[in-house]
Enzyme design. Structure first.
Site, PDB file in Angstrom:
ATOM      1  N   GLU A   1      -6.682   2.546   2.610  1.00  0.00           N
ATOM      2  CA  GLU A   1      -7.103   2.536   1.200  1.00  0.00           C
ATOM      3  C   GLU A   1      -7.022   1.137   0.589  1.00  0.00           C
ATOM      4  O   GLU A   1      -7.429   0.953  -0.548  1.00  0.00           O
ATOM      5  CB  GLU A   1      -6.242   3.527   0.398  1.00  0.00           C
ATOM      6  CG  GLU A   1      -4.826   3.078   0.049  1.00  0.00           C
ATOM      7  CD  GLU A   1      -3.833   3.116   1.216  1.00  0.00           C
ATOM      8  OE1 GLU A   1      -4.253   3.334   2.371  1.00  0.00           O
ATOM      9  OE2 GLU A   1      -2.641   2.886   0.962  1.00  0.00           O
TER      10      GLU A   1
ATOM     11  N   CYS B   1       0.581   6.034   6.796  1.00  0.00           N
ATOM     12  CA  CYS B   1       1.880   5.347   6.829  1.00  0.00           C
ATOM     13  C   CYS B   1       3.018   6.329   6.494  1.00  0.00           C
ATOM     14  O   CYS B   1       3.311   7.197   7.299  1.00  0.00           O
ATOM     15  CB  CYS B   1       1.840   4.121   5.928  1.00  0.00           C
ATOM     16  SG  CYS B   1       3.097   2.924   6.375  1.00  0.00           S
TER      17      CYS B   1
ATOM     18  N   HIS C   1      -2.842   1.478   6.350  1.00  0.00           N
ATOM     19  CA  HIS C   1      -3.288   1.836   4.991  1.00  0.00           C
ATOM     20  C   HIS C   1      -4.784   1.604   4.853  1.00  0.00           C
ATOM     21  O   HIS C   1      -5.198   0.509   4.463  1.00  0.00           O
ATOM     22  CB  HIS C   1      -2.582   0.931   3.970  1.00  0.00           C
ATOM     23  CG  HIS C   1      -1.144   1.210   3.770  1.00  0.00           C
ATOM     24  ND1 HIS C   1      -0.664   1.899   2.692  1.00  0.00           N
ATOM     25  CD2 HIS C   1      -0.070   0.889   4.511  1.00  0.00           C
ATOM     26  CE1 HIS C   1       0.652   1.995   2.771  1.00  0.00           C
ATOM     27  NE2 HIS C   1       1.038   1.388   3.863  1.00  0.00           N
TER      28      HIS C   1
HETATM   29  N1  GLN Z   1       8.592   2.455   5.946  1.00  0.00           N
HETATM   30  C1  GLN Z   1       8.062   3.470   5.094  1.00  0.00           C
HETATM   31  C2  GLN Z   1       8.724   4.813   5.333  1.00  0.00           C
HETATM   32  O1  GLN Z   1       9.534   4.968   6.173  1.00  0.00           O
HETATM   33  C3  GLN Z   1       6.577   3.599   5.246  1.00  0.00           C
HETATM   34  C4  GLN Z   1       5.890   2.342   4.766  1.00  0.00           C
HETATM   35  C5  GLN Z   1       4.563   2.560   4.159  1.00  0.00           C
HETATM   36  O2  GLN Z   1       4.147   3.680   3.852  1.00  0.00           O
HETATM   37  N2  GLN Z   1       3.889   1.475   3.892  1.00  0.00           N
HETATM   38  O3  GLN Z   1       8.380   5.745   4.659  1.00  0.00           O
END
Ligand code: GLN
Length: 202
Positions: free
Chosen positions: A183, A82, A181
Site C-alpha cells: 500500500e 506485514c 507493504h
Molecule cells: N514487526 C511488526 C510486528 O511484529 C510488523 C511490522 C509491520 O507491520 N511493518 O507486528
C-alpha cells in the site's frame, strides 16, 4: 459478483488510509472496520501492517478478535500485509506470550525476521498473479515465512542476496498475505489481485 466488492480495512492501528485508497484504485469500494458491526457490512478484509502485538491488544479490548476469527472461519477473504500476515498465520515464532491471532493461514512466520538485520528496505519482486513486471516491495521490520502447509501457494520469494529463496507472499484459497507493504508505493496491483480473489471467493 458483478458490482464492485466492498472491502474493509481493519482500522485498529497501522497503515489504514493507504490501504483504503489502494483498494479504491483497484476498483473496489473500501470501508474502515473498527467494530463487529462494521465487519458485518463488508465482504472481505485487509489487515494492515503496523504492530501485531498492539493490534492483538486492541482487537481483544474492542471485542473484535472473536468476530474476526468467526468471519475468517466462515470463509471471508482476508489479505494481511506485514503485521496483518502475522495476524493470519497459524504459527508465529517470536510472538509475545500474551499475543493473540486471527489464524487460519497454514504458515509459520517469524516476527521481525528481517528487522534484525536491517529495519527497512525495498526490493523488486516477481509475484505470481501480478502481471506487468516486478513489484516494488517495501519491507518494514517485516516477518518472513519459514514454512508453508500443503494447501498454501507461494506467490513470491526473494530472488537474490543473503535471503534468496525466502518466502514473502502466499495464498491459501481466500487468504492472501505479504511480508511487505504493497500500500506504500502507489502501485495497486497486489490489491487488484486481492479484488480478484474476493470476486472469486466472497
Ligand atoms: N514487526 C511488526 C510486528 O511484529 C510488523 C511490522 C509491520 O507491520 N511493518 O507486528
Amino acid at each position: 459478483m458483478t458490482a464492485a466488492p466492498v472491502i474493509g480495512v481493519l482500522a485498529l492501528q497501522g497503515a489504514v488510509r493507504e490501504h483504503l485508497s489502494a483498494i479504491e484504485q483497484a476498483g473496489a469500494a473500501a470501508r474502515p472496520v473498527s467494530s463487529a458491526a462494521d465487519l458485518a457490512g463488508v465482504q472481505a478484509l485487509v489487515i494492515p501492517g503496523g504492530e501485531s502485538t498492539t493490534m492483538s491488544k486492541l482487537a481483544i479490548h474492542d471485542q473484535l478478535l472473536e468476530p474476526l476469527r468467526a468471519a475468517r472461519a466462515a470463509g471471508m477473504p482476508m489479505f494481511g500485509s506485514c503485521a496483518g500476515m502475522i495476524m493470519l498465520a497459524d504459527r508465529v515464532t517470536d510472538a509475545r506470550a500474551d499475543q493473540e491471532f486471527i489464524s487460519g493461514l497454514d504458515i509459520t512466520v517469524r516476527r521481525n525476521a528481517f528487522g534484525r538485520q536491517v529495519d527497512s528496505f525495498e526490493i523488486d519482486l516477481d509475484i505470481a498473479g501480478v502481471a506487468g513486471g516486478q513489484f516494488p516491495a517495501v519491507f518494514i521490520r517485516a516477518p518472513w515465512v519459514e514454512q508453508v502447509g500443503a494447501g498454501v501457494e507461494v506467490l513470491a520469494t526473494i530472488a537474490t542476496g543473503d535471503r534468496a529463496g525466502t518466502i514473502v507472499a502466499v495464498q491459501q484459497g481466500p487468504l492472501l498475505a505479504t511480508s511487505f507493504h504493497p500500500e506504500l508505493t502507489g502501485d495497486a496491483r497486489v490489491h487488484a489481485s486481492f479484488v480478484g480473489i474476493v470476486r472469486r471467493y466472497a
